[in-house]
Every structure is written in structure tokens, then in C-alpha cells.
Write a protein that holds these residues in place. Structure first.
Motif, PDB file in Angstrom:
ATOM      1  N   LEU C  45      33.439  92.359 -51.015  1.00  0.00           N
ATOM      2  CA  LEU C  45      34.882  92.190 -51.140  1.00  0.00           C
ATOM      3  C   LEU C  45      35.366  90.852 -50.561  1.00  0.00           C
ATOM      4  N   SER C  46      34.474  90.144 -49.855  1.00  0.00           N
ATOM      5  CA  SER C  46      34.847  88.804 -49.399  1.00  0.00           C
ATOM      6  C   SER C  46      34.874  87.815 -50.551  1.00  0.00           C
ATOM      7  N   PHE C  47      34.437  88.266 -51.732  1.00  0.00           N
ATOM      8  CA  PHE C  47      34.331  87.338 -52.860  1.00  0.00           C
ATOM      9  C   PHE C  47      35.331  87.663 -53.951  1.00  0.00           C
ATOM     10  N   ASP C  48      35.590  86.688 -54.738  1.00  0.00           N
ATOM     11  CA  ASP C  48      36.506  86.837 -55.861  1.00  0.00           C
ATOM     12  C   ASP C  48      35.705  87.322 -57.060  1.00  0.00           C
ATOM     13  N   LEU C  49      35.748  88.641 -57.275  1.00  0.00           N
ATOM     14  CA  LEU C  49      34.866  89.231 -58.290  1.00  0.00           C
ATOM     15  C   LEU C  49      35.294  88.911 -59.721  1.00  0.00           C
ATOM     16  N   LYS C  51      35.534  86.213 -60.954  1.00  0.00           N
ATOM     17  CA  LYS C  51      34.739  85.088 -61.479  1.00  0.00           C
ATOM     18  C   LYS C  51      33.295  85.489 -61.757  1.00  0.00           C
ATOM     19  N   ALA C  52      32.943  86.724 -61.365  1.00  0.00           N
ATOM     20  CA  ALA C  52      31.553  87.147 -61.449  1.00  0.00           C
ATOM     21  C   ALA C  52      30.949  87.123 -62.854  1.00  0.00           C
TER      22      ALA C  52
END
Lengths: 269, 324, 270
Positions: C45-49, C51-52
Motif C-alpha cells: 500500500l506504500s505504492f501507487d498500484l 501504475k502497476a
């Protein structure tokens, strides 16, 4: 008390010298390495640095790699300190030497302090190894040594030590080390903000996380090292660590006293 | 018949000297051991700890391979055909190991029986018989951890009988058992040989056990067989002393002189007491007849006489002392 | 052949009877994996999913992240319970029961695979139940689902059993296999792509991940459950090859162990 600490220190030193726990230390270092490697891979190779808004908001735009490196270092150090100190009495129970320890009128706190100091050297090796991993992955750890950070580290060790005594009581009570310690470590690494901000968790888990002195320690250390803030604006966190540690020390001492009575009855009864 | 010829076993192991240095150490555990086990007979293998008993028994049980030598069971070369051999032999060790404590007796035997590929119905029948034989029928569904030492040892025996072996090797089966349980166990072992016609090899620390059970004995020391024979043969060949103790009334000086004269250089004579004398004669040969003749010719009345047979324990100790 | 089958069954039964009462597996194979699973989920959740999907077709939402992670964890649970079963070989060695097994004419390969399968059925059902619950709650139910799940389990069971056979043989070799556990546990978990999609790995890491059969099992299972256009045929071939290689390695090592034990006899330690 200090004599006991010294004697225990000496004895443990001799044991460690004769049979250095290589597998244990290597195991910890490998675990620490992968604790950094996972978020590093996600950050660098998978999601290529796309950090979420919420992370930036909760951590004041912290540098991600530095953030997780510090978390991993704290966790590995906490785990090893708590294991070595917390398991000391339990190991005596398993190896059958507990009777001899209990027979002496020695101070139990002194005994545990001896264990704590003896393993500091090994902790330091692990600390350096982990810092090396972190730096090679791009963590910015150059501000890590300062008067303020040393104060925080001492506070953190105090926190680990108080938790270790609690762990020691639980182990003696349940007569189990494996399940107790690993459950505690799994929970600790999940809720104390080792690899993500505590604010991500549901509210009830956030409250729960403040039962661990490490939650406050980590927040304090990161604000000093990453955000370069002064310790004086975080006195609430310092107080939290002190209160928790003091409380745990008190509880543990009472528990150990009661347990000791029971153990003596069992061992000699 | 099981015939082992010139068995030797060399162990090579590494001893670490420092972090990287390793030293190769060769240990000759067993040297040139030959022995025979006949069906229906109990053969004893005795020796001190580290003499090579367990290594010998493990070679016979096909657990380890001899460095040189040959083992034939009814003309089957068991070193080459060890899988086949394992079907007709079994090993029972003393102590409480070698069985699963969390399993019941029934479950233990079911498992080990399956390892021998015994069909289920045959196996169940067999388990019933064996449990009856070792007296565990009533407690067969209780986990082994709640058994007493003696019960565990009897389960070990049951386990060793599961494949109906022709030859059974017993490695110190009565170690650490109470005397009454050990006695009971010895009677099982005797029954196995007498009633079931099994060939049995027994190692033990207790000489009395050997004396009671064994038809033939091998004494092993430092990996060599240093003596062998039936218990009587061993006593005869290797006994170093016979002891005669007489209690007599009014031993005249003449009689004393003559007695000492007769036995001079042949025996050790000690005489004690005043009115009633105790004469102790220790010798290699038995001089009882000569002693009585001498005493009666002087009209010395013999009140009591004890002849001490050579003691097997003494003999074994002597043999071992000499072999060192 | 019939004997072999009998031994496998007997070994599984024994494992079940022996371990069923030990509550430690509820921690090591249920509670801890669940905590670590959530730990991993929150780490993401620390990431901007959003863009995954650009980087990996597998993950494009929190739902697909959940399925991605849970399949990873369940696969790992299968494989890790194998390491644990092999671990218990140490106990058999100490209790002398290993010697009793060797005393019998039983085929060692059968014993070894019996151990693996026994441990699987004994251990993985708990976490599997948890995983299925997660999958059901994070995905709308479809008819296909009921065929996909058994296929996924079949793939995990097959590959984990082969892996477990090898683990058991390795633990037969040495009494101090703790170091091996260190080497296999974390690295396998990481490089097999339990938590990070392997296709986003750099080349060197990809090369390591090829060694572990868990990598290929996960690729196939995720391909099935997440319906991506992953070349699962290719993964299937890779998995088959690696399983065959592992099987051969197991047999070779077993022969060596057998010879070693017969030469040195050092199977029990007092």
C-alpha cells in the motif's frame, strides 16, 4: 546486581567463544537481507518508484529505501536482542541449569543485564551488515550517527530489554520458546511500522501497535534521521518509550518472582 | 545357520581442527571376527563398551557394510543381497528408542509391518499374536509415551518379531530394566529360541544373563574375538582358580604341615581360627580329593566344606585383562 | 510397486497419527503465514498500484493484488511445509526410528515421498482454507472457479511433493541442516515470486528464480486464477523439466545417502 551482571556476562562470553552461534547469526542476516530486498525490488524493479500519496502524507515525503532500511535494521536488532536475552532463563530450564541459578540469591535483573551486554557485540555486527545492505541499495544513512540518534538507540535498547523480560516470563510460563518468540516477532514486524506506516492499519491495530515500544522508537528515529528533526519536538514519543519500558520492567519483575516460586516448587518438589 | 567369516570394519571420519583444517581418522572397530549362529540357539557376544559389539551386530543386521569379510545366512550372501536379508532378520535394541512414542502399540506395529510389505489381513493377525505373546494386548491402544519402561521394551521385542525373522539380534535388551522385568524378558528370549526355533545373538553387560541364556559365547575385545566356547568350556579352559573352603575341628600341627606340604607351590593356603579352623585353598586345579584324604588320615573332622565354582564374570574379566 | 504404494500410505498414516496432536503447526503453518500475508499486503500500500499494470499484467487493482499475494503464499505454504517435514527427519534420527526404518527392506524412495505427501495433507489444509476464503471474498464467483481451484491444488501438490522428497533426502545427509533451512527458506520465498512478480525481476534474479519449481507452479496457477495471457504452456514445460531434474537428483542423492549410511553407519547419535 552489577557483580551478577558481570559474572553472567563472563560466562556467556565463554560459551559464545567456544561455540559461536554461526547458523543463528547467518540466519538473522539472511532474514534481514531479504527484509530489505523485498521492498527494494518492488520499489526499483516492479513499480519503478511510484510511491502512493498516502505513504508520502504519513511519512512527510520520506525517502522510501531509507525508510524501510531503518525499519529492517530495528526489527532485526530487536529480534536478536529479545531472543538472546528473553531466552536466557528458558535455555537454563531446558539445559537443566536453571535450578543452580535459582538456588543463588542473585539479582534477576542483573542476570539479564549481563546477557544483554554480552550480546551487544553480535548485535553491532548485525547492525553494520544491515546498514551496509541498506546503503548499497541506496539508503541514505549518513546522518545515522549523531548525539540524538545515539540517545534514541539507547532508548530503543531499553525498550527491547523490557520486552525481553516479558518474553522471558511468557516462555517460562508456557515452557515453549519456538512458538512464543516467533508469534511475537511476526506480530511485532506487522504492527510496529517496520515496512509501512502504522497509519495504513485499521484503527484498532494502530492502538494495539502502541503496546510495543518499538513503534515509538521507529517513529522517533526516522524523524531524526530522515526528516532531520530535533528530538525536542518529539518528547511525547520519548515519554511513551520510557513509560512502556518502565511498565514492562515492573510487570516482568513481578511475573518472574511469581514464576520463580512456582518453578522452584516444580523443580524441587 | 548364519555364518560370519573374517568380518572387519574400518570407520573413516573427519575431525575438524580449526575452521578449515580437517584430519582424517581411521578407526578399526572390528577386526577379523568370525562367528556362527544356529537356529534355536542363543549366542552371546560380550565385551566392554567400545569393544565392537554394536558394530558387529549392525553388520549382521545389514545396517552397515563390512569393510572385508563375508556373512552368509543359509547360503544367502547378505552383504550383496541386503534387501533380501532384511526380510529374514531383525534387530532389537535395549532402551526406549526406536519406536514412535506418540503412536499406540498397534499403530507402531501397523507401520513397521507395512515397511516389510506384509499384507494387511496377515499383518493384523500377526500383530494380535505378537501382542498376546509380549503381554501388551490390553494396552495396545494407549500411546507409547504412557507406557512403563518394561512395556516399551516389550513393544520393541514385538516390533522385532513383526517380520517373523529367522535370526534376531538383541543389543543389550535388558539395559536399565528392573530385575523382575529383566527376568521376564529373559524367559521370552529363551522361548523364542526353544519354541520358535529362532537363531539369536545377544549382547549384554550382565554376565549372569549370558550364563543363564547362552548356548555359546564370544568374548570380544578391541574389535577382536579373544575367546569363545560354551559357558562350561570357557570355565574349564579359562578358569584361573578353584576355591575350597573347609571348616574343621582340631587341626593338628602335623596335619597342617602335611597339608601345606602337599599343596606347596600348587595352591594358596590360608588357615584361620583357634579351636575351629577355617582352611581356604585357592588353586588353579581342583585338589579337593587330596585335601580330604590328608585330613582324614590325621583324623581331623570336617564340619563343613564349600567348593566355589569358577565364576564366569571372573573369567571374562581375566580374558579381557589379558587381551589388553 | 504394490509394496511401494503400501509404504507411501503407511508413511502418510504415521505422519498423521504422529503430528495431529501437535498444535505448533497451527502457528507455523496458519497464524504466522496469515500475519506475514497481511504484512506484505500493507507493504504494497506504500505504492501507487494504478501504475502497476504497465509493469506487470498480473496486478492492476487491490483485488488482483490480493489474489496475486494469496496464491503466492499458498504455494509457499505447500513448499515450506515440506521443509518442515524434512526438518522432523532430525527427530526420527535422534529417536532411533530412522534406524528402524532402515532396518526394514522398505524402498527409501517410497518412504521419502510418503513423508512429503503425509506432511502436505497434514499441514496445508488450514492455510488453504484461509486462502480460498480470501479468493472468494475478493473475486466475483464464476462457474470456472470450481474447476480452477482443484487444478491449482493439483499443481501445487505435485510439485511440492517432488520438492519435499528432495528436502527429506538432504536432511537424511546431515544432522545440522539448519544452515540449509536458512539458505532455502527466505531465498526460495523471495526468488520464486511469492510477493513480487518474477517477470519484473532483473535478469540475474530471473536466473535464480528458474531453479525453484515454486516459480513455475506459481506462474501457472496465477495464469489460471488471474486469467492473464501468460505463456502458461511455457511455464508448464519449465515446471515439468525442473520436476524431472529434481526427481533425478533425489534418486542420485538417495543412492549416495544409502551408501554413506551403509559405510559409516552414523545414523543415530547418542
Amino acid at each position: 546486581m552489577f557483580n551478577i551482571a558481570k559474572a553472567t556476562f563472563k560466562r556467556n562470553k565463554i560459551i559464545a567463544k567456544r561455540a559461536f552461534p554461526w547458523t543463528l547469526i547467518i540466519g538473522r542476516i539472511i532474514a534481514g537481507f531479504f527484509a530489505i530486498l523485498f521492498p527494494y525490488f518492488v520499489y526499483t524493479f516492479f513499480l519503478k518508484g511510484s510511491i502512493s500519496e498516502s505513504f508520502n502524507q504519513y511519512t512527510n515525503q520520506s525517502d522510501y529505501i531509507t525508510y524501510i532500511t531503518i525499519g529492517a535494521i530495528f526489527f532485526i536488532l530487536g529480534r536478536s536482542t529479545m531472543m538472546e536475552v528473553g531466552r536466557a532463563l528458558f535455555r537454563e530450564l531446558k539445559e537443566g541449569t536453571l535450578e543452580s541459578v535459582l538456588l543463588t540469591p542473585s539479582s534477576r535483573i542483573g542476570y539479564h543485564i549481563g546477557c544483554l551486554i554480552e550480546q551487544l557485540g553480535r548485535s553491532f555486527i548485525q547492525f553494520l551488515t544491515m546498514a551496509f545492505f541498506g546503503i548499497s541499495f541506496g539508503a541514505n544513512l549518513f546522518l545515522i550517527i549523531s548525539m540524538q540518534s545515539i540517545v534514541v538507540i539507547i532508548l530503543t535498547v531499553l525498550g527491547f530489554f523490557s520486552m525481553a523480560l516479558i518474553l522471558s516470563s511468557i516462555m517460562l510460563f508456557t515452557r515453549d520458546a519456538y512458538i512464543t518468540q516467533n508469534t511475537l516477532f511476526a506480530v511485532m514486524s506487522f504492527v510496529t511500522g517496520v515496512s509501512f506506516p502504522v497509519e495504513f492499519l485499521p484503527k484498532w491495530l494502530q492502538y494495539f501497535s502502541h503496546l510495543f515500544p518499538m513503534t515509538a522508537s521507529l517513529e522517533l528515529f526516522r524523524s531524526i534521521v530522515i526528516a532531520k528533526q530535533s528530538i525536542s519536538i518529539h518528547l511525547d514519543l520519548v515519554l511513551e518509550i520510557l513509560l512502556l519500558s518502565g511498565g514492562y520492567l515492573l510487570v516482568a519483575m513481578i511475573c518472574l518472582k511469581i514464576l520463580e516460586k512456582k518453578l522452584v516448587e516444580n523443580l524441587f518438589g | 545357520m548364519l555364518i560370519a567369516t573374517n568380518l572387519s570394519k574400518k570407520f573413516v571420519y573427519k575431525e575438524s581442527k580449526g575452521l578449515f583444517k580437517k584430519k582424517l581418522i581411521v578407526k578399526n572397530a572390528v577386526n577379523d571376527v568370525s562367528l556362527k549362529i544356529e537356529s534355536g540357539k542363543i549366542v552371546g557376544l560380550i565385551g566392554v563398551n567400545g569393544a565392537g559389539k554394536t558394530t558387529t551386530i549392525k553388520m549382521l543386521a545389514s545396517l552397515i557394510k563390512p569393510t572385508t569379510g563375508e556373512i552368509l545366512i543359509d547360503n544367502l550372501d547378505i552383504i550383496k543381497e541386503h534387501k533380501k536379508a532384511k526380510r529374514i532378520i531383525n534387530l532389537i535394541s535395549g532402551g526406549e528408542r526406536n519406536i514412535y512414542w506418540r503412536l499406540t502399540a498397534q499403530e507402531n506395529l501397523e507401520y513397521f509391518g507395512a515397511l516389510y510389505g506384509i499384507p494387511k489381513d496377515v499383518l493384523n493377525q500377526k500383530i494380535e499374536t505378537i501382542l498376546e505373546m509380549v503381554g501388551l494386548t490390553e494396552s495396545k491402544d494407549i500411546p507409547v509415551e504412557r507406557y512403563s519402561k518394561g512395556m516399551k521394551q516389550r513393544l520393541q521385542i514385538a516390533r522385532g518379531l513383526i517380520n517373523d525373522p529367522k535370526y534376531i539380534f538383541l543389543d543389550e535388551p535388558t539395559l536399565g530394566l528392573d530385575i523382575n522385568i529383566a527376568k521376564e524378558l529373559r524367559s521370552y528370549i529363551r522361548k523364542l529360541a526353544d519354541d520358535e526355533n529362532k537363531g539369536i545373538l545377544l549382547t549384554t553387560h550382565y554376565i549372569s544373563e549370558v550364563e543363564e541364556l547362552c548356548d555359546y559365547i564370544y568374548i570380544i575385545s578391541n574389535g577382536y574375538i579373544v575367546a569363545e566356547g560354551t559357558p562350561d568350556e570357557l570355565k574349564e579352559e579359562l578358569s584361573t582358580k578353584t576355591q575350597v573352603v573347609l571348616t574343621v575341628e582340631v587341626l593338628t600341627e602335623q596335619a597342617e604341615v602335611e597339608l601345606k606340604d602337599i599343596l606347596e607351590c600348587k595352591a594358596e593356603v590360608t588357615i584361620e581360627g583357634e579351636n575351629i579352623h577355617t582352611i581356604k585353598v585357592i588353586s588353579k586345579e581342583n585338589f579337593t580329593a587330596e585335601i580330604i584324604r590328608c585330613l582324614s588320615s590325621h583324623n581331623v573332622s570336617i564340619l563343613n566344606m564349600k567348593l566355589m565354582e569358577p565364576d564366569l564374570e571372573e573369567i571374562v574379566l581375566n580374558v579381557l585383562r589379558r587381551s589388553e | 510397486m504394490k509394496d511401494t504404494f503400501k509404504i507411501v500410505i503407511a508413511e502418510m498414516k504415521k505422519q498423521h497419527r504422529h503430528n495431529f496432536h501437535s498444535y505448533s503447526i497451527y502457528f507455523s503453518l496458519l497464524l504466522w503465514p496469515i500475519i506475514i500475508f497481511f504484512n506484505t499486503y500493507y507493504t504494497y500500500l506504500s505504492f501507487d498500484l494504478t501504475k502497476a499494470p504497465v509493469f506487470s499484467g498480473l496486478i492492476n487493482s487491490k483485488q488482483s493484488l490480493l489474489i496475486f499475494l494469496i496464491t503466492g503464499f499458498i504455494g509457499y505454504n505447500f513448499f515450506y511445509s515440506m521443509v518442515q517435514s524434512a526438518w522432523q527427519m532430525g527427530a526420527e534420527r535422534q529417536n532411533g526410528t530412522l534406524e528402524t526404518i532402515i532396518l526394514s527392506p522398505a524402498n527409501w524412495l517410497a518412504v521419502v515421498y510418503g513423508r512429503s505427501l503425509g506432511a502436505l495433507f497434514q499441514n496445508v489444509w488450514m492455510f488453504s482454507t484461509f486462502s480460498i476464503l480470501i479468493i472468494i471474498s475478493s473475486r466475483s464467483l464464476e462457474v470456472n472457479f470450481f474447476t480452477q481451484i482443484p487444478i491449482a491444488f493439483f499443481i501445487f501438490t505435485l510439485s511440492a511433493t517432488v520438492w519435499g522428497g528432495l528436502m527429506n533426502v538432504i536432511f537424511l545427509f546431515s544432522r545440522d541442516a539448519a544452515i540449509l533451512n536458512n539458505v532455502l527458506d527466505d531465498p526460495m520465498e523471495f526468488f520464486s515470486g511469492v510477493r513480487v512478480p518474477t517477470e519484473t525481476f532483473p535478469v540475474w534474479a530471473k536466473m535464480i528464480s528458474v531453479i525453484f519449481p515454486l516459480t513455475h507452479s506459481l506462474t501457472i496457477v496465477r495464469g489460471i486464477l488471474l486469467k492473464t495471457n501468460i505463456a502458461w504452456m511455457e511455464a508448464a514445460i519449465k515446471l515439468s523439466i525442473s520436476l524431472v531434474l529434481l526427481f533425478i537428483l533425489t534418486i542420485v542423492l538417495l543412492k549416495l545417502v544409502e551408501k554413506n549410511i551403509r559405510d559409516n553407519g552414523n545414523i543415530t547419535f547418542y
